[in-house]
Write a protein that holds these residues in place. Structure first.
Motif, PDB file in Angstrom:
ATOM      1  N   HIS A  34       4.764  12.652  35.578  1.00 27.88           N
ATOM      2  CA  HIS A  34       4.349  11.346  36.095  1.00 27.88           C
ATOM      3  C   HIS A  34       3.210  10.769  35.259  1.00 27.88           C
ATOM      4  CE1 HIS A  34       3.525   8.123  38.817  1.00 27.88           C
ATOM      5  NE2 HIS A  34       2.361   8.604  39.198  1.00 27.88           N
ATOM      6  N   VAL A  35       2.236  11.590  34.898  1.00 19.67           N
ATOM      7  CA  VAL A  35       1.121  11.133  34.067  1.00 19.67           C
ATOM      8  C   VAL A  35       1.624  10.679  32.692  1.00 19.67           C
ATOM      9  CG1 VAL A  35      -0.977  11.897  32.879  1.00 19.67           C
ATOM     10  CG2 VAL A  35      -0.604  12.504  35.275  1.00 19.67           C
ATOM     11  N   ARG A  36       2.609  11.371  32.175  1.00 15.96           N
ATOM     12  CA  ARG A  36       3.194  10.985  30.877  1.00 15.96           C
ATOM     13  C   ARG A  36       3.807   9.587  30.956  1.00 15.96           C
ATOM     14  NH1 ARG A  36       8.416  12.217  28.391  1.00 15.96           N
ATOM     15  NH2 ARG A  36       8.203  12.305  26.112  1.00 15.96           N
ATOM     16  N   HIS A  37       4.522   9.306  32.023  1.00 15.62           N
ATOM     17  CA  HIS A  37       5.091   7.965  32.195  1.00 15.62           C
ATOM     18  C   HIS A  37       3.992   6.912  32.270  1.00 15.62           C
ATOM     19  CE1 HIS A  37       8.625  10.209  34.318  1.00 15.62           C
ATOM     20  NE2 HIS A  37       8.724  10.255  33.005  1.00 15.62           N
ATOM     21  N   VAL A  38       2.969   7.207  33.063  1.00 13.65           N
ATOM     22  CA  VAL A  38       1.876   6.244  33.247  1.00 13.65           C
ATOM     23  C   VAL A  38       1.128   6.010  31.937  1.00 13.65           C
ATOM     24  CG1 VAL A  38      -0.330   5.865  34.413  1.00 13.65           C
ATOM     25  CG2 VAL A  38       1.614   6.766  35.696  1.00 13.65           C
ATOM     26  N   HIS A  39       0.871   7.076  31.199  1.00 13.71           N
ATOM     27  CA  HIS A  39       0.127   6.951  29.942  1.00 13.71           C
ATOM     28  C   HIS A  39       0.882   6.059  28.958  1.00 13.71           C
ATOM     29  CE1 HIS A  39      -2.276   8.021  26.454  1.00 13.71           C
ATOM     30  NE2 HIS A  39      -1.170   8.370  25.829  1.00 13.71           N
ATOM     31  N   HIS A  40       2.168   6.294  28.785  1.00 17.48           N
ATOM     32  CA  HIS A  40       2.937   5.475  27.839  1.00 17.48           C
ATOM     33  C   HIS A  40       3.029   4.034  28.311  1.00 17.48           C
ATOM     34  CE1 HIS A  40       4.499   8.225  24.751  1.00 17.48           C
ATOM     35  NE2 HIS A  40       4.417   9.162  25.677  1.00 17.48           N
ATOM     36  N   ALA A  41       3.186   3.826  29.615  1.00 19.37           N
ATOM     37  CA  ALA A  41       3.264   2.454  30.128  1.00 19.37           C
ATOM     38  C   ALA A  41       1.951   1.726  29.911  1.00 19.37           C
ATOM     39  CB  ALA A  41       3.627   2.471  31.608  1.00 19.37           C
ATOM     40  N   ALA A  42       0.824   2.419  30.111  1.00 15.16           N
ATOM     41  CA  ALA A  42      -0.479   1.797  29.898  1.00 15.16           C
ATOM     42  C   ALA A  42      -0.711   1.471  28.418  1.00 15.16           C
ATOM     43  CB  ALA A  42      -1.593   2.705  30.410  1.00 15.16           C
ATOM     44  N   GLN A  43      -0.081   2.237  27.516  1.00 14.91           N
ATOM     45  CA  GLN A  43      -0.189   1.968  26.087  1.00 14.91           C
ATOM     46  C   GLN A  43       0.783   0.895  25.635  1.00 14.91           C
ATOM     47  OE1 GLN A  43      -2.413   3.329  23.957  1.00 14.91           O
ATOM     48  NE2 GLN A  43      -3.341   4.414  25.681  1.00 14.91           N
ATOM     49  N   GLY A  44       1.660   0.444  26.550  1.00 15.81           N
ATOM     50  CA  GLY A  44       2.651  -0.555  26.192  1.00 15.81           C
ATOM     51  C   GLY A  44       3.826   0.011  25.443  1.00 15.81           C
ATOM     52  N   THR A  45       4.077   1.323  25.571  1.00 19.23           N
ATOM     53  CA  THR A  45       5.196   1.970  24.892  1.00 19.23           C
ATOM     54  C   THR A  45       6.082   2.670  25.922  1.00 19.23           C
ATOM     55  OG1 THR A  45       3.920   4.014  24.545  1.00 19.23           O
ATOM     56  CG2 THR A  45       3.829   2.331  22.816  1.00 19.23           C
ATOM     57  N   ARG A  46       7.188   3.207  25.443  1.00 20.83           N
ATOM     58  CA  ARG A  46       8.123   3.918  26.303  1.00 20.83           C
ATOM     59  C   ARG A  46       8.261   5.339  25.784  1.00 20.83           C
ATOM     60  NH1 ARG A  46      12.385   2.950  29.860  1.00 20.83           N
ATOM     61  NH2 ARG A  46      14.157   4.376  29.662  1.00 20.83           N
ATOM     62  N   SER A  47       8.081   6.318  26.653  1.00 25.98           N
ATOM     63  CA  SER A  47       8.155   7.716  26.240  1.00 25.98           C
ATOM     64  C   SER A  47       9.590   8.113  25.956  1.00 25.98           C
ATOM     65  CB  SER A  47       7.564   8.624  27.337  1.00 25.98           C
ATOM     66  OG  SER A  47       8.275   8.449  28.559  1.00 25.98           O
ATOM     67  N   THR A  48       9.773   9.018  24.995  1.00 23.00           N
ATOM     68  CA  THR A  48      11.112   9.496  24.666  1.00 23.00           C
ATOM     69  C   THR A  48      11.638  10.390  25.785  1.00 23.00           C
ATOM     70  OG1 THR A  48      10.127  11.355  23.468  1.00 23.00           O
ATOM     71  CG2 THR A  48      10.655   9.387  22.196  1.00 23.00           C
ATOM     72  N   GLY A  49      12.906  10.226  26.084  1.00 23.54           N
ATOM     73  CA  GLY A  49      13.526  11.029  27.133  1.00 23.54           C
ATOM     74  C   GLY A  49      12.973  10.740  28.508  1.00 23.54           C
ATOM     75  N   ALA A  50      12.514   9.499  28.731  1.00 24.58           N
ATOM     76  CA  ALA A  50      11.887   9.175  30.012  1.00 24.58           C
ATOM     77  C   ALA A  50      12.870   9.287  31.171  1.00 24.58           C
ATOM     78  CB  ALA A  50      11.302   7.762  29.958  1.00 24.58           C
ATOM     79  N   GLY A  51      14.127   8.954  30.919  1.00 26.37           N
ATOM     80  CA  GLY A  51      15.122   9.066  31.982  1.00 26.37           C
ATOM     81  C   GLY A  51      15.278  10.494  32.475  1.00 26.37           C
ATOM     82  N   TRP A  52      15.247  11.447  31.553  1.00 24.72           N
ATOM     83  CA  TRP A  52      15.388  12.859  31.928  1.00 24.72           C
ATOM     84  C   TRP A  52      14.150  13.360  32.665  1.00 24.72           C
ATOM     85  CZ3 TRP A  52      20.009  14.840  31.835  1.00 24.72           C
ATOM     86  CH2 TRP A  52      20.950  14.365  30.925  1.00 24.72           C
ATOM     87  N   THR A  53      12.976  12.889  32.273  1.00 29.02           N
ATOM     88  CA  THR A  53      11.758  13.349  32.957  1.00 29.02           C
ATOM     89  C   THR A  53      11.670  12.772  34.374  1.00 29.02           C
ATOM     90  OG1 THR A  53      10.567  11.554  31.840  1.00 29.02           O
ATOM     91  CG2 THR A  53      10.450  13.729  30.852  1.00 29.02           C
TER      92      THR A  53
END
Length: 318
Positions: free
Chosen positions: A42-61
């Motif tokens: 969850h923190v990984r999703h929030v961090h990337h969203a706050a940076q304005g980017t999309r994390s790789t493999g977000a659907g799987w996480t």
């Protein structure tokens, strides 16, 4: 960092509340392990969203979060529903509308039947309303932070693009004028060298033509350099309009009749650039007016900024 800290704080508070309500130590341990399992995702999703980017493999996480949170629900019971807001926020961050909104609504709406199934129907309104109220503010905070970062990135991209376009324009001007002239000079020099041993008079004529061509090229190069050093008022205003538009500031220009292609002196250029810099640094500015008027045979510039709370006017020196 505030968005990430907030996304950690709420699950930690919910875990603490679960531990207070639970009468079984094993349930508390399982809840702690489950929280430690899904929270980094969850923190990984929030961090990337706050940076304005999309994390790789977000659907799987997100799917892994759902497996952990939903998987322990039958064992932990009603009070574990407080952790479902993290899954709802991650769904809003990772998925695209309308699927994100539909799944968020389904997660919030599922609180009511789940509390009934686990034998606590009186808690249905609490968990349903709390799930929505805890999920949306976190998502909006993250979305705003990400939007601001994307706006700054867009500003930098526009500035870099403007610099690149100006470099291409200068390169084209030099290639079209000085470059062509230098090629001609090189060709004349080659012909003069070839004629030196064959026809001295013709070689001297080529050398004289080469000298004249060199002088014309030097004059043209100097003219170009002066043009780059002294830009016109129209070019300066176009640059100001581009920068203000990239910052989201609606700009209007009030210009006098007549041609404004004359070069701008350093005083007026400095005044305009200082005024635009002041507008860009003030986050309350929404609209502005840049007025140019003729004054005592020269030009006078005024910048009026509308902050939404009144107008701030600065007059430049003529």
């Amino acid at each position: 960092m505030s968005a990430v800290a907030y996304s950690v704080l709420i699950p930690a508070v919910e875990l603490w509340r679960f531990a207070l309500r639970s009468t079984d130590t094993t349930h508390t341990v399982v809840a702690m392990l489950a929280t430690l399992s899904y929270l980094p995702l969850h923190v990984r999703h929030v961090h990337h969203a706050a940076q304005g980017t999309r994390s790789t493999g977000a659907g799987w996480t997100v799917a892994a979060m759902a497996v952990v949170i939903v998987g322990v629900l039958p064992y932990l019971g009603t009070f574990w529903l407080g952790q479902f807001h993290a899954l709802a926020v991650s769904v809003l961050i990772v998925l695209r509308p309308p699927w994100s909104l539909a799944l968020f609504g389904a997660i919030v709406a599922a609180q009511t039947p789940l509390t009934i199934v686990f034998g606590h129907p009186e808690m249905a309104p609490f968990f349903t309303i709390a799930g929505a109220l805890k999920g949306m503010p976190v998502f909006l905070l993250i979305w705003l932070v990400g939007a601001v970062r994307r706006l700054h990135a867009a500003r930098r991209a526009l500035a870099d693009e403007a610099v690149a376009r100006e470099r291409l324009r200068i390169d084209e001007d030099l290639r079209r004028t000085v470059g062509t002239a230098l090629e001609s000079i090189a060709a004349q020099g080659g012909r003069a060298g070839a004629l030196t041993s064959l026809d001295r008079a013709a070689a001297e004529a080529e050398l004289r033509a080469l000298a004249q061509n060199s002088r014309r090229t030097l004059a043209e190069a100097r003219r170009l350099i002066r043009g780059y050093q002294h830009t016109s008022l129209s070019a300066e205003l176009d640059t100001a309009a581009t920068l203000l538009s990239a910052a989201g500031i609606e700009s209007r220009f009030a210009l006098p009749d007549g041609d404004l292609s004359d070069t701008v002196d350093e005083t007026l250029r400095s005044t305009l650039r200082a005024g635009v810099t002041r507008l860009l640094q003030d986050d309350t500015v929404r609209r502005c007016v840049i007025a140019v008027s003729r004054h005592d045979g020269g030009l006078r510039l005024e910048v009026s900024a509308d902050t939404g709370q009144g107008c701030d006017t600065a007059a430049g020196a003529p």
